[in-house]
Scaffold this active site. Structure first.
Site, PDB file in Angstrom:
ATOM      1  N   GLY A  17      87.293 -23.643  58.271  1.00  0.00           N
ATOM      2  CA  GLY A  17      87.100 -24.124  56.921  1.00  0.00           C
ATOM      3  C   GLY A  17      85.953 -25.275  56.840  1.00  0.00           C
ATOM      4  O   GLY A  17      85.947 -26.024  56.083  1.00  0.00           O
ATOM      5  N   PHE A  59      78.839 -20.094  55.566  1.00  0.00           N
ATOM      6  CA  PHE A  59      77.627 -20.546  54.723  1.00  0.00           C
ATOM      7  C   PHE A  59      76.469 -21.038  55.676  1.00  0.00           C
ATOM      8  O   PHE A  59      75.260 -20.686  55.457  1.00  0.00           O
ATOM      9  CB  PHE A  59      78.067 -21.798  53.881  1.00  0.00           C
ATOM     10  CG  PHE A  59      77.277 -21.971  52.728  1.00  0.00           C
ATOM     11  CD1 PHE A  59      76.913 -21.143  51.535  1.00  0.00           C
ATOM     12  CD2 PHE A  59      76.470 -23.297  52.840  1.00  0.00           C
ATOM     13  CE1 PHE A  59      76.095 -21.403  50.689  1.00  0.00           C
ATOM     14  CE2 PHE A  59      75.819 -23.650  51.862  1.00  0.00           C
ATOM     15  CZ  PHE A  59      75.379 -22.669  50.582  1.00  0.00           C
ATOM     16  N   LYS A  61      80.312 -10.738  62.474  1.00  0.00           N
ATOM     17  CA  LYS A  61      81.577 -11.326  62.552  1.00  0.00           C
ATOM     18  C   LYS A  61      82.436 -10.649  63.237  1.00  0.00           C
ATOM     19  O   LYS A  61      83.190  -9.623  62.719  1.00  0.00           O
ATOM     20  CB  LYS A  61      82.121 -11.734  61.079  1.00  0.00           C
ATOM     21  CG  LYS A  61      83.444 -12.280  60.901  1.00  0.00           C
ATOM     22  CD  LYS A  61      83.517 -13.829  61.018  1.00  0.00           C
ATOM     23  CE  LYS A  61      84.441 -14.522  60.777  1.00  0.00           C
ATOM     24  NZ  LYS A  61      84.532 -16.004  60.871  1.00  0.00           N
ATOM     25  N   SER A  70      90.078 -12.320  60.106  1.00  0.00           N
ATOM     26  CA  SER A  70      91.246 -12.044  59.434  1.00  0.00           C
ATOM     27  C   SER A  70      91.416 -12.423  57.897  1.00  0.00           C
ATOM     28  O   SER A  70      90.401 -12.871  57.456  1.00  0.00           O
ATOM     29  CB  SER A  70      92.448 -13.022  60.413  1.00  0.00           C
ATOM     30  OG  SER A  70      91.961 -14.320  60.161  1.00  0.00           O
ATOM     31  N   ASP A  96      83.689 -13.231  54.348  1.00  0.00           N
ATOM     32  CA  ASP A  96      82.839 -13.777  55.146  1.00  0.00           C
ATOM     33  C   ASP A  96      81.924 -12.877  55.706  1.00  0.00           C
ATOM     34  O   ASP A  96      80.764 -13.076  55.881  1.00  0.00           O
ATOM     35  CB  ASP A  96      83.315 -14.627  56.319  1.00  0.00           C
ATOM     36  CG  ASP A  96      84.269 -16.009  55.716  1.00  0.00           C
ATOM     37  OD1 ASP A  96      84.008 -16.502  54.632  1.00  0.00           O
ATOM     38  OD2 ASP A  96      84.936 -16.563  56.740  1.00  0.00           O
ATOM     39  N   ASN A 153      77.460 -30.555  58.265  1.00  0.00           N
ATOM     40  CA  ASN A 153      77.990 -29.791  57.056  1.00  0.00           C
ATOM     41  C   ASN A 153      78.755 -30.754  56.434  1.00  0.00           C
ATOM     42  O   ASN A 153      79.972 -30.813  56.954  1.00  0.00           O
ATOM     43  CB  ASN A 153      78.226 -28.448  57.188  1.00  0.00           C
ATOM     44  CG  ASN A 153      78.333 -27.733  55.962  1.00  0.00           C
ATOM     45  OD1 ASN A 153      77.572 -27.803  54.961  1.00  0.00           O
ATOM     46  ND2 ASN A 153      79.580 -26.867  55.859  1.00  0.00           N
ATOM     47  N   THR A 154      78.549 -31.267  55.274  1.00  0.00           N
ATOM     48  CA  THR A 154      79.265 -32.250  54.544  1.00  0.00           C
ATOM     49  C   THR A 154      80.386 -31.695  53.478  1.00  0.00           C
ATOM     50  O   THR A 154      80.200 -30.761  52.813  1.00  0.00           O
ATOM     51  CB  THR A 154      78.581 -33.048  53.542  1.00  0.00           C
ATOM     52  OG1 THR A 154      77.518 -33.712  54.136  1.00  0.00           O
ATOM     53  CG2 THR A 154      79.431 -34.357  53.049  1.00  0.00           C
ATOM     54  N   PRO A 199      73.892 -31.490  52.656  1.00  0.00           N
ATOM     55  CA  PRO A 199      74.818 -31.793  51.724  1.00  0.00           C
ATOM     56  C   PRO A 199      76.094 -31.369  51.456  1.00  0.00           C
ATOM     57  O   PRO A 199      76.351 -29.985  51.430  1.00  0.00           O
ATOM     58  CB  PRO A 199      73.952 -32.474  50.624  1.00  0.00           C
ATOM     59  CG  PRO A 199      72.987 -31.172  50.623  1.00  0.00           C
ATOM     60  CD  PRO A 199      72.849 -30.958  51.977  1.00  0.00           C
ATOM     61  N   ASN A 217      72.994 -20.514  46.238  1.00  0.00           N
ATOM     62  CA  ASN A 217      72.395 -19.375  47.093  1.00  0.00           C
ATOM     63  C   ASN A 217      71.973 -19.993  48.364  1.00  0.00           C
ATOM     64  O   ASN A 217      71.234 -21.083  48.393  1.00  0.00           O
ATOM     65  CB  ASN A 217      71.228 -18.930  46.349  1.00  0.00           C
ATOM     66  CG  ASN A 217      70.700 -17.788  47.181  1.00  0.00           C
ATOM     67  OD1 ASN A 217      70.919 -17.661  48.476  1.00  0.00           O
ATOM     68  ND2 ASN A 217      69.764 -16.947  46.190  1.00  0.00           N
TER      69      ASN A 217
END
Length: 226
Positions: free
Chosen positions: A14, A19, A39, A43, A56, A177-178, A206, A213
């Site tokens: 998570g 992304f 990938k 699951s 994903d 990755n924030t 950020p 996108n």
């Protein structure tokens, strides 16, 4: 960027691996390279007219050019939204290296670069005998680490980097990755990570609201050698 493939792992589940992988695919495509995602094991899949599908993996497929067949992108699509080893047992499926290596080989034949996204954090196993390190060794590719910026990220990032290197694998970069937009001292934590992690820094993303996108963020990442 001269790499023909790399494996995207993270400090936890998570934290935005998918992304970030999609952003990397768009970055590579923007440079004129044929780039496809993979990938290997997923699951939490849902059933459709075309079979079991993972959100994903579908995102990676949409970000790829050319667009590979889904079964090559995601050879093992498991229904239960739990750790892959548990999901495979519940589905009566045995995850094996051979189908994963075969799918990867076909993807490499179709593209200049294959971006392979892992599961959960680095130490998440695929089954009782196959860790992610086992898969990465079989594919003979380096690793990129996504660090989720939230409380505890210094510990998680350092442990993950140490584990990857202890497994004898090459970690070629890390991306911040924030995850928590309200995290205190983000810049200070980022500065410490850049000081302490013995691998190249590829950039900082950020906090991104849903629906953005990934192609619009490609310019924020700068792999080593750029």
């Amino acid at each position: 960027m001269s790499l023909s493939a790399f494996y995207v792992t993270g400090t936890d589940t998570g934290i935005g691996k998918t992304f970030v992988s999609c952003i990397l695919l768009h970055m590579l495509r923007g440079r004129g390279q044929r780039a496809v995602g993979m990938k290997p094991v997923a699951s939490g899949c849902t059933y459709s007219d075309t079979g079991w599908r993972n959100e994903d993996a579908l995102a990676l497929q949409a970000a790829s050019d050319p667009t590979p067949a889904y079964d090559l992108i995601n050879p093992y699509a498991l229904p239960a939204a739990v750790a892959p080893e548990i999901a495979a047992i519940e589905a009566g499926v045995t995850v094996a290296l051979e189908p994963l290596s075969a799918a990867f080989t076909q993807l490499r034949a179709q593209a200049d670069v294959v971006v392979v996204e892992g599961v959960g954090g680095w130490a998440t196993p695929l089954n009782a005998t196959i860790d992610q390190a086992t898969l990465v060794r079989a594919l003979e590719i380096p690793v990129v680490l996504v660090v989720g910026l939230r409380l505890g990220c210094l510990n998680h990032a350092r442990l993950s980097t140490t584990a990857i290197m202890a497994d004898g694998l090459r970690c070629i970069g890390w991306i911040a990755n924030t995850i928590d937009p309200h995290m205190a001292r983000i810049e200070e934590n980022l500065a410490l990570l850049r000081q302490r992690l013995p691998i190249p820094y590829w950039g900082h993303l950020p906090h991104i609201p849903p629906g953005i996108n990934p192609a619009t963020l490609a310019a924020r990442l700068h792999p080593q050698g750029d």
